[in-house]
Write a protein that holds these residues in place. Sequence first.
Motif, PDB file in Angstrom:
ATOM      1  N   ILE A   9      31.369   3.409   3.712  1.00 51.24           N
ATOM      2  CA  ILE A   9      31.467   2.285   2.778  1.00 51.24           C
ATOM      3  C   ILE A   9      30.753   2.721   1.511  1.00 51.24           C
ATOM      4  CG2 ILE A   9      30.829  -0.132   2.356  1.00 51.24           C
ATOM      5  CD1 ILE A   9      32.693   0.257   4.816  1.00 51.24           C
ATOM      6  N   LEU A  10      31.410   2.584   0.356  1.00 49.53           N
ATOM      7  CA  LEU A  10      30.744   2.939  -0.896  1.00 49.53           C
ATOM      8  C   LEU A  10      30.195   1.692  -1.554  1.00 49.53           C
ATOM      9  CD1 LEU A  10      33.225   5.456  -2.612  1.00 49.53           C
ATOM     10  CD2 LEU A  10      31.305   5.947  -1.087  1.00 49.53           C
ATOM     11  N   LEU A  11      28.930   1.746  -1.936  1.00 42.93           N
ATOM     12  CA  LEU A  11      28.350   0.681  -2.744  1.00 42.93           C
ATOM     13  C   LEU A  11      28.411   1.177  -4.180  1.00 42.93           C
ATOM     14  CD1 LEU A  11      25.144  -0.363  -0.779  1.00 42.93           C
ATOM     15  CD2 LEU A  11      27.333  -1.566  -0.908  1.00 42.93           C
ATOM     16  N   PHE A  12      29.013   0.374  -5.013  1.00 40.34           N
ATOM     17  CA  PHE A  12      29.299   0.832  -6.353  1.00 40.34           C
ATOM     18  C   PHE A  12      28.839  -0.208  -7.368  1.00 40.34           C
ATOM     19  CE2 PHE A  12      31.881   2.498  -9.705  1.00 40.34           C
ATOM     20  CZ  PHE A  12      31.754   3.849  -9.450  1.00 40.34           C
ATOM     21  N   GLY A  13      28.306   0.241  -8.485  1.00 40.24           N
ATOM     22  CA  GLY A  13      27.886  -0.715  -9.509  1.00 40.24           C
ATOM     23  C   GLY A  13      26.908  -0.068 -10.472  1.00 40.24           C
ATOM     24  N   ASP A  96      25.347   5.067  -1.488  1.00 40.55           N
ATOM     25  CA  ASP A  96      25.060   4.443  -2.777  1.00 40.55           C
ATOM     26  C   ASP A  96      24.622   5.540  -3.728  1.00 40.55           C
ATOM     27  OD1 ASP A  96      22.737   3.681  -4.356  1.00 40.55           O
ATOM     28  OD2 ASP A  96      21.864   2.626  -2.656  1.00 40.55           O
ATOM     29  N   GLY A  97      25.276   5.598  -4.869  1.00 41.83           N
ATOM     30  CA  GLY A  97      24.918   6.612  -5.883  1.00 41.83           C
ATOM     31  C   GLY A  97      25.778   7.857  -5.838  1.00 41.83           C
ATOM     32  N   ILE A  98      26.661   7.945  -4.872  1.00 34.90           N
ATOM     33  CA  ILE A  98      27.564   9.096  -4.788  1.00 34.90           C
ATOM     34  C   ILE A  98      28.868   8.636  -4.145  1.00 34.90           C
ATOM     35  CG2 ILE A  98      26.710   9.929  -2.534  1.00 34.90           C
ATOM     36  CD1 ILE A  98      27.047  12.809  -3.647  1.00 34.90           C
ATOM     37  N   PRO A  99      30.040   9.002  -4.589  1.00 37.92           N
ATOM     38  CA  PRO A  99      30.321   9.836  -5.754  1.00 37.92           C
ATOM     39  C   PRO A  99      30.101   9.063  -7.056  1.00 37.92           C
ATOM     40  CG  PRO A  99      32.372   9.091  -4.757  1.00 37.92           C
ATOM     41  CD  PRO A  99      31.271   8.611  -3.873  1.00 37.92           C
ATOM     42  N   ARG A 100      29.636   9.786  -8.058  1.00 35.69           N
ATOM     43  CA  ARG A 100      29.272   9.142  -9.313  1.00 35.69           C
ATOM     44  C   ARG A 100      30.214   9.518 -10.446  1.00 35.69           C
ATOM     45  NH1 ARG A 100      23.787   7.471  -8.812  1.00 35.69           N
ATOM     46  NH2 ARG A 100      22.944   6.522 -10.695  1.00 35.69           N
ATOM     47  N   ASN A 101      31.144  10.395 -10.190  1.00 35.20           N
ATOM     48  CA  ASN A 101      32.223  10.647 -11.149  1.00 35.20           C
ATOM     49  C   ASN A 101      33.442  11.101 -10.324  1.00 35.20           C
ATOM     50  OD1 ASN A 101      31.927  13.409 -10.542  1.00 35.20           O
ATOM     51  ND2 ASN A 101      30.492  13.725 -12.225  1.00 35.20           N
ATOM     52  N   PHE A 154      23.236   3.416 -18.653  1.00 39.45           N
ATOM     53  CA  PHE A 154      24.383   2.500 -18.700  1.00 39.45           C
ATOM     54  C   PHE A 154      25.594   3.168 -19.342  1.00 39.45           C
ATOM     55  CE2 PHE A 154      21.422  -0.937 -17.827  1.00 39.45           C
ATOM     56  CZ  PHE A 154      22.182  -1.654 -16.929  1.00 39.45           C
ATOM     57  N   GLU A 155      25.318   3.920 -20.423  1.00 40.35           N
ATOM     58  CA  GLU A 155      26.441   4.593 -21.092  1.00 40.35           C
ATOM     59  C   GLU A 155      27.088   5.623 -20.167  1.00 40.35           C
ATOM     60  OE1 GLU A 155      25.070   5.937 -24.971  1.00 40.35           O
ATOM     61  OE2 GLU A 155      24.500   3.844 -25.375  1.00 40.35           O
ATOM     62  N   SER A 161      31.013   6.932 -14.327  1.00 37.46           N
ATOM     63  CA  SER A 161      31.011   6.406 -12.967  1.00 37.46           C
ATOM     64  C   SER A 161      32.052   5.323 -12.746  1.00 37.46           C
ATOM     65  CB  SER A 161      29.617   5.883 -12.604  1.00 37.46           C
ATOM     66  OG  SER A 161      28.674   6.912 -12.758  1.00 37.46           O
ATOM     67  N   GLU A 162      32.202   4.428 -13.725  1.00 40.08           N
ATOM     68  CA  GLU A 162      33.135   3.323 -13.507  1.00 40.08           C
ATOM     69  C   GLU A 162      34.550   3.813 -13.158  1.00 40.08           C
ATOM     70  OE1 GLU A 162      31.976  -0.950 -14.965  1.00 40.08           O
ATOM     71  OE2 GLU A 162      33.080   0.146 -16.510  1.00 40.08           O
ATOM     72  N   PRO A 163      35.039   4.901 -13.810  1.00 37.84           N
ATOM     73  CA  PRO A 163      36.382   5.384 -13.463  1.00 37.84           C
ATOM     74  C   PRO A 163      36.548   5.812 -11.998  1.00 37.84           C
ATOM     75  CG  PRO A 163      35.651   6.359 -15.534  1.00 37.84           C
ATOM     76  CD  PRO A 163      34.477   5.638 -14.955  1.00 37.84           C
ATOM     77  N   VAL A 164      35.444   6.014 -11.276  1.00 39.16           N
ATOM     78  CA  VAL A 164      35.552   6.414  -9.861  1.00 39.16           C
ATOM     79  C   VAL A 164      36.307   5.352  -9.066  1.00 39.16           C
ATOM     80  CG1 VAL A 164      34.223   6.828  -7.728  1.00 39.16           C
ATOM     81  CG2 VAL A 164      33.476   7.850  -9.870  1.00 39.16           C
TER      82      VAL A 164
END
Length: 211
Positions: A9-13, A96-101, A154-155, A161-164
């Motif tokens: 399960i990926l936690l993303f944010g 959480d924190g991976i994958p980040r791209n 944030f940038e 990261s968001e595109p993941v």
Amino acid sequence: MFDGRFPTILLFGAPGAGKGTQGAILGHIPGFYHLACGDVFRSLNINSPEGREIYHYSSRGELVPDELTVRVWKKALHGQIAISRYKPPDEFLILDGIPRNQHQAKIVADLINVQHVIHLVCANVDAMVDRIKRRAIRENRVDDANEEVIRNRFEVYQAESEPVINYYPKEIVSQIDAMQSPAEVLKEILSILVPLQNQWLAGLPDDPLPA
Ligand code: ADP
């Protein structure tokens, strides 16, 4: 179906969205094992070559290079399996924190079988910056120490990261409002994960009972 890859399960944010808080709670529930990439990095000896290189990037709010990230994360994961802290395939891996791209998403795809992506969404950047500053005091984190580094993170998050999220099929992505209380966020996450866990366990071969 277990195909040799870890059910995940990926936690993303964004930074401050509450991935670590939720991951830590979930990790206490039998059947889930939580591993945060940032925690793996922070547990390294700062005087080791890997620790020093990682600190160089993380203290600036920049992403650690992918090859180094995945190598160190994989070693930590296999270490947790070796000492039976994480027991695949019965347990879901909560990452959480991976994958980040997107590149990391490709590299780890042969190791993890992503069952679901929990996207903790927060449109209010100031509220998250506030959370991060409070955490900086509580946890003594260098990367949270000044506003410029926080804004940089944030940038980086928005650009890389968001595109993941787009790497995974829409049907397995859930958006959850991160500004709710931790208990409300947890309730929503569990309403998704509990049925998935039951379904997963039903598909595994029965454990032989001890004689
Ligand atoms: P947060 O949850 O606040 O975003 P983390 O604890 O996940 O922070 O990460 C802290 C820092 O560690 C990041 O800003 C980054 O420099 C580095 N880092 C963590 N995970 C990764 C990753 N998968 N790839 C590259 N760098 C990472």
